[in-house]
Design a protein around this motif. Sequence first.
Motif, PDB file in Angstrom:
ATOM      1  N   GLN A 296       0.377   8.834  -5.756  1.00  0.00           N
ATOM      2  CA  GLN A 296      -0.155   9.889  -4.895  1.00  0.00           C
ATOM      3  C   GLN A 296      -0.550  11.163  -5.637  1.00  0.00           C
ATOM      4  OE1 GLN A 296       2.726  11.317  -2.017  1.00  0.00           O
ATOM      5  NE2 GLN A 296       4.415  11.144  -3.472  1.00  0.00           N
ATOM      6  N   PRO A 297      -1.649  11.796  -5.173  1.00  0.00           N
ATOM      7  CA  PRO A 297      -2.581  11.335  -4.137  1.00  0.00           C
ATOM      8  C   PRO A 297      -3.507  10.253  -4.679  1.00  0.00           C
ATOM      9  CG  PRO A 297      -3.353  13.394  -5.050  1.00  0.00           C
ATOM     10  CD  PRO A 297      -2.019  13.131  -5.699  1.00  0.00           C
TER      11      PRO A 297
ATOM     12  N   LEU B 245      -6.772   2.316  -4.638  1.00  0.00           N
ATOM     13  CA  LEU B 245      -5.782   1.413  -4.060  1.00  0.00           C
ATOM     14  C   LEU B 245      -6.306  -0.020  -4.054  1.00  0.00           C
ATOM     15  CD1 LEU B 245      -4.492   3.528  -1.043  1.00  0.00           C
ATOM     16  CD2 LEU B 245      -3.065   2.611  -2.876  1.00  0.00           C
ATOM     17  N   SER B 246      -7.555  -0.172  -3.649  1.00  0.00           N
ATOM     18  CA  SER B 246      -8.164  -1.503  -3.608  1.00  0.00           C
ATOM     19  C   SER B 246      -8.171  -2.139  -4.993  1.00  0.00           C
ATOM     20  CB  SER B 246      -9.597  -1.383  -3.067  1.00  0.00           C
ATOM     21  OG  SER B 246     -10.270  -2.622  -3.153  1.00  0.00           O
TER      22      SER B 246
ATOM     23  N   VAL C 115       0.845  -1.197   0.000  1.00  0.00           N
ATOM     24  CA  VAL C 115       0.000   0.000   0.000  1.00  0.00           C
ATOM     25  C   VAL C 115       0.883   1.250   0.000  1.00  0.00           C
ATOM     26  CG1 VAL C 115      -1.648   1.361   1.360  1.00  0.00           C
ATOM     27  CG2 VAL C 115      -1.985  -1.111   1.078  1.00  0.00           C
ATOM     28  N   LEU C 116       1.924   1.247   0.832  1.00  0.00           N
ATOM     29  CA  LEU C 116       2.835   2.397   0.905  1.00  0.00           C
ATOM     30  C   LEU C 116       3.510   2.642  -0.438  1.00  0.00           C
ATOM     31  CD1 LEU C 116       4.151   4.491   2.830  1.00  0.00           C
ATOM     32  CD2 LEU C 116       5.967   2.809   3.225  1.00  0.00           C
ATOM     33  N   GLU C 117       3.968   1.576  -1.082  1.00  0.00           N
ATOM     34  CA  GLU C 117       4.633   1.713  -2.379  1.00  0.00           C
ATOM     35  C   GLU C 117       3.671   2.238  -3.433  1.00  0.00           C
ATOM     36  OE1 GLU C 117       7.502  -0.848  -5.391  1.00  0.00           O
ATOM     37  OE2 GLU C 117       6.291  -1.903  -3.907  1.00  0.00           O
TER      38      GLU C 117
ATOM     39  N   SER D 279      -9.316  -6.019  -0.705  1.00  0.00           N
ATOM     40  CA  SER D 279     -10.591  -5.454  -0.270  1.00  0.00           C
ATOM     41  C   SER D 279     -10.379  -4.059   0.307  1.00  0.00           C
ATOM     42  CB  SER D 279     -11.239  -6.354   0.781  1.00  0.00           C
ATOM     43  OG  SER D 279     -10.506  -6.300   1.993  1.00  0.00           O
ATOM     44  N   LYS D 280     -11.438  -3.248   0.263  1.00  0.00           N
ATOM     45  CA  LYS D 280     -11.331  -1.897   0.824  1.00  0.00           C
ATOM     46  C   LYS D 280     -11.063  -1.962   2.330  1.00  0.00           C
ATOM     47  CE  LYS D 280     -14.240   0.499  -2.541  1.00  0.00           C
ATOM     48  NZ  LYS D 280     -15.469   1.324  -2.736  1.00  0.00           N
TER      49      LYS D 280
END
Length: 249
Positions: free
Chosen positions: A18-19, A25-26, A10-12, A32-33
């Motif tokens: 970004q943003p 992201l999901s 997620v960080l990568e 999953s969200k």
Amino acid sequence: MRSVEVALKVLEEIGWRQPIGVSELSRRLGLSKTTVQRSLSTLRRAGWIEPAAEARTAWSLSIRALVVGGRAIEAGRGLRAIAIPVMEDVRRRTEETIHLMVRERASVVLIERLDGIKPVQVFNPLGGRALLHRTSSGKAVLANLPADERSEYLSRPLTTGRTRQPVDLATLESELALVRERGFALNLSSNQPDVNAVGAAIFDPAQRPIGAITVSAPAARMTEAVCLANGPIVADAARRITMGLRLRA
């Protein structure tokens, strides 16, 4: 350990896009969200991400993440310390915004930006990245990769930055050959609308392209002719940074 791996993914992805919000992201990570939201909460508590200023429902890397990333680069190469005085000189000469990018696999990542004195409407965030073929900095790096690495990159499906149309490989390869001949690359509003840029590759002591320095500005002000005039200035700046890295090695 699974939760740590998910949080790092997620960080990568945030660093890449970004943003970016939870839904995207999901979708991009195939998670999953709920799982994504859990990782976002963990990363925010740890200080690695923060709500994006322009969209409170989206996320960006925090100053802490950018500082740690910058320190890692600094420890490995000392690049920023060598580059910033050169960037200042180019900013004085052009009065435009100067970017310092580093290669990270198939992308270039922004690690330093000196804003010009002339007005702009588009600001690239520190930590932002783009695929090599989509920006002047990336094309400067791509053009100077060893032939096998360049061929490997060009063998993947490539699309344009704005319209996401398939890239014409013959045209791109001709452009990369011209970059090697000139010593700098142009990007004429193909990545961001109405923004032109010129970039030149920075090499490590082993003569591998590790990043680039660029000048960018609104296309109305920095026309193709101005980009071509600034090309030798940027190429010389890249050469000076390369020399500094060689002397420091």
